[in-house]
Write a protein that holds these residues in place. Structure first.
Motif, PDB file in Angstrom:
ATOM      1  N   ILE A 150       0.838  -1.210   0.000  1.00  0.00           N
ATOM      2  CA  ILE A 150       0.000   0.000   0.000  1.00  0.00           C
ATOM      3  C   ILE A 150       0.868   1.253   0.000  1.00  0.00           C
ATOM      4  CG2 ILE A 150      -1.625   1.342   1.386  1.00  0.00           C
ATOM      5  CD1 ILE A 150      -2.904  -1.352   2.189  1.00  0.00           C
ATOM      6  N   ALA A 151       1.925   1.256   0.806  1.00  0.00           N
ATOM      7  CA  ALA A 151       2.782   2.440   0.907  1.00  0.00           C
ATOM      8  C   ALA A 151       3.577   2.678  -0.371  1.00  0.00           C
ATOM      9  CB  ALA A 151       3.723   2.307   2.099  1.00  0.00           C
ATOM     10  N   VAL A 152       4.195   1.630  -0.899  1.00  0.00           N
ATOM     11  CA  VAL A 152       5.089   1.812  -2.045  1.00  0.00           C
ATOM     12  C   VAL A 152       4.322   1.854  -3.363  1.00  0.00           C
ATOM     13  CG1 VAL A 152       6.995   0.798  -3.347  1.00  0.00           C
ATOM     14  CG2 VAL A 152       7.055   0.798  -0.860  1.00  0.00           C
ATOM     15  N   VAL A 153       3.478   0.850  -3.611  1.00  0.00           N
ATOM     16  CA  VAL A 153       2.806   0.769  -4.905  1.00  0.00           C
ATOM     17  C   VAL A 153       1.633   1.747  -4.997  1.00  0.00           C
ATOM     18  CG1 VAL A 153       1.538  -0.740  -6.480  1.00  0.00           C
ATOM     19  CG2 VAL A 153       3.529  -1.602  -5.273  1.00  0.00           C
ATOM     20  N   CYS A 154       0.705   1.659  -4.042  1.00  0.00           N
ATOM     21  CA  CYS A 154      -0.496   2.498  -4.129  1.00  0.00           C
ATOM     22  C   CYS A 154      -0.186   3.978  -3.919  1.00  0.00           C
ATOM     23  CB  CYS A 154      -1.535   2.034  -3.112  1.00  0.00           C
ATOM     24  SG  CYS A 154      -2.111   0.363  -3.415  1.00  0.00           S
ATOM     25  N   ASN A 155       0.539   4.283  -2.851  1.00  0.00           N
ATOM     26  CA  ASN A 155       0.811   5.690  -2.559  1.00  0.00           C
ATOM     27  C   ASN A 155       2.039   6.217  -3.295  1.00  0.00           C
ATOM     28  OD1 ASN A 155      -1.384   5.856  -0.844  1.00  0.00           O
ATOM     29  ND2 ASN A 155      -0.202   5.262   0.937  1.00  0.00           N
ATOM     30  N   GLY A 156       3.132   5.462  -3.245  1.00  0.00           N
ATOM     31  CA  GLY A 156       4.368   5.928  -3.857  1.00  0.00           C
ATOM     32  C   GLY A 156       4.289   6.018  -5.365  1.00  0.00           C
ATOM     33  N   VAL A 157       3.857   4.939  -6.006  1.00  0.00           N
ATOM     34  CA  VAL A 157       3.777   4.925  -7.463  1.00  0.00           C
ATOM     35  C   VAL A 157       2.460   5.538  -7.937  1.00  0.00           C
ATOM     36  CG1 VAL A 157       3.752   3.450  -9.507  1.00  0.00           C
ATOM     37  CG2 VAL A 157       5.260   2.902  -7.605  1.00  0.00           C
ATOM     38  N   GLY A 158       1.355   5.129  -7.322  1.00  0.00           N
ATOM     39  CA  GLY A 158       0.044   5.589  -7.772  1.00  0.00           C
ATOM     40  C   GLY A 158      -0.225   7.050  -7.496  1.00  0.00           C
ATOM     41  N   THR A 159      -0.465   7.386  -6.262  1.00  0.00           N
ATOM     42  CA  THR A 159      -0.845   8.753  -5.908  1.00  0.00           C
ATOM     43  C   THR A 159       0.258   9.753  -6.234  1.00  0.00           C
ATOM     44  OG1 THR A 159      -2.180   7.832  -4.119  1.00  0.00           O
ATOM     45  CG2 THR A 159      -1.767  10.189  -4.064  1.00  0.00           C
ATOM     46  N   ALA A 160       1.480   9.480  -5.800  1.00  0.00           N
ATOM     47  CA  ALA A 160       2.580  10.411  -6.078  1.00  0.00           C
ATOM     48  C   ALA A 160       2.861  10.482  -7.579  1.00  0.00           C
ATOM     49  CB  ALA A 160       3.835   9.992  -5.323  1.00  0.00           C
ATOM     50  N   GLY A 161       2.684   9.375  -8.284  1.00  0.00           N
ATOM     51  CA  GLY A 161       2.874   9.382  -9.733  1.00  0.00           C
ATOM     52  C   GLY A 161       1.873  10.270 -10.431  1.00  0.00           C
ATOM     53  N   TYR A 162       0.606  10.182 -10.026  1.00  0.00           N
ATOM     54  CA  TYR A 162      -0.420  11.047 -10.601  1.00  0.00           C
ATOM     55  C   TYR A 162      -0.076  12.518 -10.378  1.00  0.00           C
ATOM     56  CZ  TYR A 162      -3.603   7.022 -11.020  1.00  0.00           C
ATOM     57  OH  TYR A 162      -4.193   5.838 -11.352  1.00  0.00           O
ATOM     58  N   ILE A 163       0.320  12.841  -9.164  1.00  0.00           N
ATOM     59  CA  ILE A 163       0.608  14.239  -8.838  1.00  0.00           C
ATOM     60  C   ILE A 163       1.874  14.708  -9.559  1.00  0.00           C
ATOM     61  CG2 ILE A 163       1.124  15.857  -6.964  1.00  0.00           C
ATOM     62  CD1 ILE A 163      -1.794  14.784  -7.065  1.00  0.00           C
ATOM     63  N   ALA A 164       2.867  13.847  -9.670  1.00  0.00           N
ATOM     64  CA  ALA A 164       4.116  14.231 -10.338  1.00  0.00           C
ATOM     65  C   ALA A 164       3.879  14.601 -11.799  1.00  0.00           C
ATOM     66  CB  ALA A 164       5.134  13.098 -10.239  1.00  0.00           C
ATOM     67  N   ILE A 165       3.046  13.829 -12.498  1.00  0.00           N
ATOM     68  CA  ILE A 165       2.836  14.130 -13.918  1.00  0.00           C
ATOM     69  C   ILE A 165       1.883  15.299 -14.133  1.00  0.00           C
ATOM     70  CG2 ILE A 165       3.392  11.791 -14.630  1.00  0.00           C
ATOM     71  CD1 ILE A 165       0.409  11.302 -15.072  1.00  0.00           C
ATOM     72  N   MET A 166       1.241  15.767 -13.068  1.00  0.00           N
ATOM     73  CA  MET A 166       0.376  16.943 -13.178  1.00  0.00           C
ATOM     74  C   MET A 166       1.152  18.164 -13.651  1.00  0.00           C
ATOM     75  SD  MET A 166      -2.820  16.839 -12.405  1.00  0.00           S
ATOM     76  CE  MET A 166      -4.022  15.900 -11.556  1.00  0.00           C
ATOM     77  N   LYS A 167       2.448  18.170 -13.410  1.00  0.00           N
ATOM     78  CA  LYS A 167       3.276  19.292 -13.835  1.00  0.00           C
ATOM     79  C   LYS A 167       3.362  19.364 -15.362  1.00  0.00           C
ATOM     80  CE  LYS A 167       7.668  21.391 -12.508  1.00  0.00           C
ATOM     81  NZ  LYS A 167       8.862  21.213 -11.665  1.00  0.00           N
ATOM     82  N   TYR A 168       3.158  18.217 -16.025  1.00  0.00           N
ATOM     83  CA  TYR A 168       3.366  18.139 -17.464  1.00  0.00           C
ATOM     84  C   TYR A 168       2.106  17.825 -18.269  1.00  0.00           C
ATOM     85  CZ  TYR A 168       7.950  17.603 -15.381  1.00  0.00           C
ATOM     86  OH  TYR A 168       9.061  17.780 -14.609  1.00  0.00           O
ATOM     87  N   PHE A 169       1.099  17.219 -17.627  1.00  0.00           N
ATOM     88  CA  PHE A 169      -0.105  16.807 -18.347  1.00  0.00           C
ATOM     89  C   PHE A 169      -1.337  17.471 -17.754  1.00  0.00           C
ATOM     90  CE2 PHE A 169       2.798  13.223 -19.048  1.00  0.00           C
ATOM     91  CZ  PHE A 169       2.725  13.115 -20.431  1.00  0.00           C
ATOM     92  N   ASP A 170      -2.381  17.535 -18.564  1.00  0.00           N
ATOM     93  CA  ASP A 170      -3.651  18.096 -18.135  1.00  0.00           C
ATOM     94  C   ASP A 170      -4.357  17.141 -17.174  1.00  0.00           C
ATOM     95  OD1 ASP A 170      -6.834  18.824 -19.495  1.00  0.00           O
ATOM     96  OD2 ASP A 170      -5.577  20.234 -18.397  1.00  0.00           O
ATOM     97  N   ALA A 171      -5.254  17.691 -16.367  1.00  0.00           N
ATOM     98  CA  ALA A 171      -5.997  16.877 -15.394  1.00  0.00           C
ATOM     99  C   ALA A 171      -6.825  15.793 -16.079  1.00  0.00           C
ATOM    100  CB  ALA A 171      -6.889  17.766 -14.539  1.00  0.00           C
ATOM    101  N   VAL A 172      -7.312  16.058 -17.299  1.00  0.00           N
ATOM    102  CA  VAL A 172      -8.106  15.064 -18.025  1.00  0.00           C
ATOM    103  C   VAL A 172      -7.255  13.845 -18.359  1.00  0.00           C
ATOM    104  CG1 VAL A 172      -9.393  14.631 -20.150  1.00  0.00           C
ATOM    105  CG2 VAL A 172      -9.660  16.782 -18.966  1.00  0.00           C
ATOM    106  N   VAL A 173      -6.014  14.063 -18.737  1.00  0.00           N
ATOM    107  CA  VAL A 173      -5.114  12.955 -19.075  1.00  0.00           C
ATOM    108  C   VAL A 173      -4.892  12.082 -17.844  1.00  0.00           C
ATOM    109  CG1 VAL A 173      -2.790  12.353 -19.841  1.00  0.00           C
ATOM    110  CG2 VAL A 173      -3.988  14.273 -20.898  1.00  0.00           C
ATOM    111  N   VAL A 174      -4.643  12.713 -16.709  1.00  0.00           N
ATOM    112  CA  VAL A 174      -4.429  11.955 -15.466  1.00  0.00           C
ATOM    113  C   VAL A 174      -5.684  11.186 -15.084  1.00  0.00           C
ATOM    114  CG1 VAL A 174      -3.883  12.159 -13.015  1.00  0.00           C
ATOM    115  CG2 VAL A 174      -2.656  13.556 -14.683  1.00  0.00           C
TER     116      VAL A 174
END
Length: 200
Positions: A150-174
């Motif tokens: 839960i910590a590494v895959v769901c939060n680390g890769v999932g949630t943090a990954g979504y937020i990290a790419i927000m800098k480069y992609f539109d909210a619709v893409v995410v």
């Protein structure tokens, strides 16, 4: 258990549709491929919802109103997600990723604690692994790998990954990428024996 796992995921992942509809309502141009991508993603996620529920006809009458409440809660979750993604898109270029995630998890902890208190669940200020607020700090071998996942895959890769790419992609893409969650949830449900392949 107010609704099925897959329905909960589908109805709580309508953020792309809500964001595109809000763009249309406010007069913002929606590219054709964004609209098409949203339709394709929603269609694929809806196919997953066609799995049999495993509820008999007698039981379905008793749980009908509960399912409607569960589905409405999931739709409200989708509305909240679309607001969250839009706000995150605006904030992400201005805030460091780790600070952003720290603030998100602190707020989530406060909301969860408030829910526990107001819903009348038992809790205590301890590291007890059943009712302790800091129970997550109590290492148990039977929960360690689940907590790590839960910590590494769901939060680390999932949630943090979504937020990290927000800098480069539109909210619709995410939000469209998030539509993979029902498919993953279906496979996870099949792995633990609570879901079947749609149509089988």
């Amino acid at each position: 258990e107010l609704t099925s796992l897959v329905n909960a995921f589908i109805l709580s992942n309508l953020a792309s549709l809500i964001i595109i509809l809000s763009k249309l309502v406010t007069g913002v141009r929606v590219p054709a491929l964004e609209g098409l991508g949203t339709a394709v993603g929603l269609t694929g996620a809806t196919i997953c919802a066609m799995a049999p529920s495993g509820v008999s006809d007698d039981e379905s009458n008793d749980v009908g109103s509960q399912v409607m409440i569960g589905n409405l809660l999931a739709v409200f979750s989708s509305i909240g997600t679309s607001i969250y993604l839009t706000a995150a898109k605006n904030l992400r270029p201005r805030i460091d990723l780790f600070l952003f995630m720290f603030l998100i998890f602190v707020l989530a902890s406060v909301f969860q604690l408030a829910y526990i208190i107001f819903s009348g669940q038992s809790y205590e200020l301890s590291t007890d692994d059943e009712v302790g607020i800091f129970g997550w700090m109590s290492l148990r071998t039977d929960r360690f790998f689940l907590e790590l996942y839960i910590a590494v895959v769901c939060n680390g890769v999932g949630t943090a990954g979504y937020i990290a790419i927000m800098k480069y992609f539109d909210a619709v893409v995410v939000s469209m990428v998030m539509l993979m969650e029902p498919v993953i949830a279906l496979f996870q449900g099949m792995a633990v024996g609570v879901a079947t392949i749609p149509g089988w």
